[in-house]
Design a protein around this motif. Structure first.
Motif, PDB file in Angstrom:
ATOM      1  N   MET A   1       0.863  -1.174   0.000  1.00 50.79           N
ATOM      2  CA  MET A   1       0.000   0.000   0.000  1.00 50.79           C
ATOM      3  C   MET A   1       0.908   1.236   0.000  1.00 50.79           C
ATOM      4  SD  MET A   1      -3.075   1.025   2.670  1.00 50.79           S
ATOM      5  CE  MET A   1      -2.952  -0.491   3.487  1.00 50.79           C
ATOM      6  N   ASN A   2       0.579   2.189  -0.843  1.00 48.88           N
ATOM      7  CA  ASN A   2       1.417   3.385  -0.896  1.00 48.88           C
ATOM      8  C   ASN A   2       0.966   4.407   0.138  1.00 48.88           C
ATOM      9  OD1 ASN A   2      -0.770   4.780  -1.964  1.00 48.88           O
ATOM     10  ND2 ASN A   2      -0.138   4.477  -4.071  1.00 48.88           N
ATOM     11  N   ASP A   3       1.780   5.433   0.329  1.00 49.58           N
ATOM     12  CA  ASP A   3       1.495   6.440   1.367  1.00 49.58           C
ATOM     13  C   ASP A   3       0.189   7.181   1.113  1.00 49.58           C
ATOM     14  OD1 ASP A   3       3.764   5.817   2.775  1.00 49.58           O
ATOM     15  OD2 ASP A   3       4.988   7.422   1.916  1.00 49.58           O
ATOM     16  N   GLU A   4      -0.076   7.458  -0.167  1.00 49.05           N
ATOM     17  CA  GLU A   4      -1.301   8.202  -0.499  1.00 49.05           C
ATOM     18  C   GLU A   4      -2.543   7.382  -0.154  1.00 49.05           C
ATOM     19  OE1 GLU A   4      -3.437  10.020  -4.433  1.00 49.05           O
ATOM     20  OE2 GLU A   4      -1.254  10.190  -4.299  1.00 49.05           O
ATOM     21  N   SER A   5      -2.519   6.109  -0.431  1.00 49.41           N
ATOM     22  CA  SER A   5      -3.637   5.230  -0.118  1.00 49.41           C
ATOM     23  C   SER A   5      -3.826   5.115   1.395  1.00 49.41           C
ATOM     24  CB  SER A   5      -3.399   3.854  -0.725  1.00 49.41           C
ATOM     25  OG  SER A   5      -4.424   2.969  -0.373  1.00 49.41           O
ATOM     26  N   GLN A   6      -2.724   5.020   2.115  1.00 52.14           N
ATOM     27  CA  GLN A   6      -2.805   4.927   3.579  1.00 52.14           C
ATOM     28  C   GLN A   6      -3.351   6.226   4.175  1.00 52.14           C
ATOM     29  OE1 GLN A   6       0.792   3.672   5.469  1.00 52.14           O
ATOM     30  NE2 GLN A   6      -0.065   3.829   7.525  1.00 52.14           N
TER      31      GLN A   6
END
Length: 68
Positions: A1-6
């Protein structure tokens, strides 16, 4: 999971919690308004009874406001 999704998921979680909190507040306020509405109605009935018991008085509901 990328930072933007998190970040997006964290924001959604916070918004869901805020929504639940606001829903609780609105429900509590609705209950309080119901109680207060019943109390005001009871007080109005009591006062109407008192006014009716006083001979020669004009019921408050029938009196014109002072600015009329």
């Amino acid at each position: 999971m990328n930072d933007e999704s998190q970040d997006t998921q964290e924001r959604i979680a916070h918004l869901e919690r805020d929504l639940a909190d606001l829903s609780d507040v609105v429900a509590r306020q609705a209950r309080e308004i119901d109680v207060l509405t019943r109390r005001v109605a009871l007080l109005m009935e009591r006062e109407a009874g008192r006014e009716a018991d006083q001979p020669g008085s004009i019921p408050l509901a029938d009196q014109k406001p002072p600015h009329w």
